[in-house]
Scaffold this active site. Structure first.
Site, PDB file in Angstrom:
ATOM      1  N   ASP A  95      47.783  36.742  39.714  1.00  0.00           N
ATOM      2  CA  ASP A  95      46.574  36.066  40.167  1.00  0.00           C
ATOM      3  C   ASP A  95      45.507  36.356  39.121  1.00  0.00           C
ATOM      4  O   ASP A  95      45.474  37.445  38.548  1.00  0.00           O
ATOM      5  CB  ASP A  95      46.136  36.580  41.542  1.00  0.00           C
ATOM      6  CG  ASP A  95      45.170  35.605  42.198  1.00  0.00           C
ATOM      7  OD1 ASP A  95      45.425  34.389  42.157  1.00  0.00           O
ATOM      8  OD2 ASP A  95      44.143  36.052  42.746  1.00  0.00           O
ATOM      9  N   PHE A 126      41.921  25.768  29.377  1.00  0.00           N
ATOM     10  CA  PHE A 126      41.651  25.083  30.642  1.00  0.00           C
ATOM     11  C   PHE A 126      40.527  25.838  31.350  1.00  0.00           C
ATOM     12  O   PHE A 126      39.987  26.814  30.824  1.00  0.00           O
ATOM     13  CB  PHE A 126      42.921  25.050  31.515  1.00  0.00           C
ATOM     14  CG  PHE A 126      43.354  26.421  31.989  1.00  0.00           C
ATOM     15  CD1 PHE A 126      44.005  27.291  31.143  1.00  0.00           C
ATOM     16  CD2 PHE A 126      43.066  26.857  33.285  1.00  0.00           C
ATOM     17  CE1 PHE A 126      44.384  28.563  31.561  1.00  0.00           C
ATOM     18  CE2 PHE A 126      43.450  28.125  33.716  1.00  0.00           C
ATOM     19  CZ  PHE A 126      44.108  28.974  32.847  1.00  0.00           C
TER      20      PHE A 126
HETATM   21  P1  IMP Z   1      45.380  31.050  38.551  1.00  0.00           P
HETATM   22  O1  IMP Z   1      45.608  32.521  38.625  1.00  0.00           O
HETATM   23  O2  IMP Z   1      46.245  30.386  37.531  1.00  0.00           O
HETATM   24  O3  IMP Z   1      45.376  30.399  39.896  1.00  0.00           O
HETATM   25  O4  IMP Z   1      43.885  30.854  37.977  1.00  0.00           O
HETATM   26  C1  IMP Z   1      42.750  30.924  38.798  1.00  0.00           C
HETATM   27  C2  IMP Z   1      41.558  30.259  38.168  1.00  0.00           C
HETATM   28  O5  IMP Z   1      40.891  31.169  37.308  1.00  0.00           O
HETATM   29  C3  IMP Z   1      41.860  29.040  37.287  1.00  0.00           C
HETATM   30  O6  IMP Z   1      41.910  27.867  38.048  1.00  0.00           O
HETATM   31  C4  IMP Z   1      40.656  29.035  36.352  1.00  0.00           C
HETATM   32  O7  IMP Z   1      39.556  28.455  36.983  1.00  0.00           O
HETATM   33  C5  IMP Z   1      40.381  30.523  36.175  1.00  0.00           C
HETATM   34  N1  IMP Z   1      41.112  31.047  35.000  1.00  0.00           N
HETATM   35  C6  IMP Z   1      42.124  31.946  34.993  1.00  0.00           C
HETATM   36  N2  IMP Z   1      42.544  32.199  33.747  1.00  0.00           N
HETATM   37  C7  IMP Z   1      41.789  31.425  32.947  1.00  0.00           C
HETATM   38  C8  IMP Z   1      41.777  31.234  31.520  1.00  0.00           C
HETATM   39  O8  IMP Z   1      42.554  31.802  30.741  1.00  0.00           O
HETATM   40  N3  IMP Z   1      40.877  30.355  31.074  1.00  0.00           N
HETATM   41  C9  IMP Z   1      40.003  29.684  31.872  1.00  0.00           C
HETATM   42  N4  IMP Z   1      39.985  29.808  33.200  1.00  0.00           N
HETATM   43  C10 IMP Z   1      40.870  30.693  33.734  1.00  0.00           C
END
Ligand code: IMP
Length: 215
Positions: free
Chosen positions: A71, A164
């Site tokens: 996460d 992203f």
């Molecule tokens: P998940 O853990 O892939 O669900 O990421 C959660 C959210 O955190 C993503 O939708 C982004 O909004 C933000 N996030 C996590 N890692 C990154 C990154 O490396 N770059 C930019 N946003 C990030």
């Protein structure tokens, strides 16, 4: 041989982690490789670690295999650690909507800049954080990675075409000259929260490998 499920439906993430976590005796598979549907758990935790643990335990139970989940999100100091666990749905205070990922990213970024209005560069410090959890019958191992930077001032950001989410707003420490969206993927991976968590998880896998069930 020990099989480990990477608890994500994103084949790109599976491939990336498979490369970063390569250790003799371990085989990584994605949920999609198992050829049947799984119930997605609600991410009700208030920390990245709690949510990664919820996912790792839920999929370990459903697959009967050791399971690795992660996460991640953004913590901004001037906002008391927000957006934190609601990073992916910050624009709607954490609520799921029918928005596309691109629409959400744009709306999340707009909200973040709005919340930081009037705050000077030195107080716009932030970090991306990633928690990885491995769950197996006799193992619960955790690894954390962090990526420091600060949120740029409107007018100077958004910038960059890679990455992203919040990447176009995130000025990478210690220079704060480039956003993480301006880093080519290999450079970002080498310094990022996910890269750091993967290095720490590799050490954990080495430590617990003999306690994983054979498959
Ligand atoms: P998940 O853990 O892939 O669900 O990421 C959660 C959210 O955190 C993503 O939708 C982004 O909004 C933000 N996030 C996590 N890692 C990154 C990154 O490396 N770059 C930019 N946003 C990030």
């Amino acid at each position: 041989m020990h099989r480990i499920v990477i608890a994500t439906g994103n084949p790109h993430k599976v491939e990336e982690l498979r490369e970063m976590l390569a250790l003799p005796g371990l085989e990584f598979v994605g949920l999609a490789d198992l050829g049947r549907p799984f119930e997605e758990p609600a991410e009700t935790g208030t920390t990245f670690e709690a949510n990664a643990t919820i996912k790792a335990l839920a999929y370990a139970r459903q697959t009967g295999l050791p399971c690795l989940a992660d996460d991640s999100g953004l913590e901004v100091d001037a906002l008391g650690g927000a957006p934190g666990v609601i990073s992916s749905h910050y624009c709607t205070d954490g609520r799921e909507t029918g928005m596309s990922r691109a629409e959400r990213d744009a709306a999340n970024n707009a909200r973040l800049l709005r919340e930081l209005e009037g705050i000077p560069p030195a107080r716009r410090t932030a970090r991306f954080v990633c928690l990885m959890v491995l769950a197996a019958p006799d193992v619960l191992a955790t690894a954390r990675g962090a990526f420091d930077g600060r949120i740029g001032l409107p007018g100077t950001v958004p910038r960059g075409t890679h990455g992203f989410g919040y990447d176009p707003l995130f000025l990478v420490a210690p220079e704060f000259a480039e956003t993480s969206a301006e880093l080519p993927p290999t450079r970002k991976n080498a310094m990022s929260h996910r890269g750091g968590a993967a290095v720490a998880m590799l050490a954990e896998l080495h430590r617990v490998r003999d306690r994983l069930p054979p498959s």
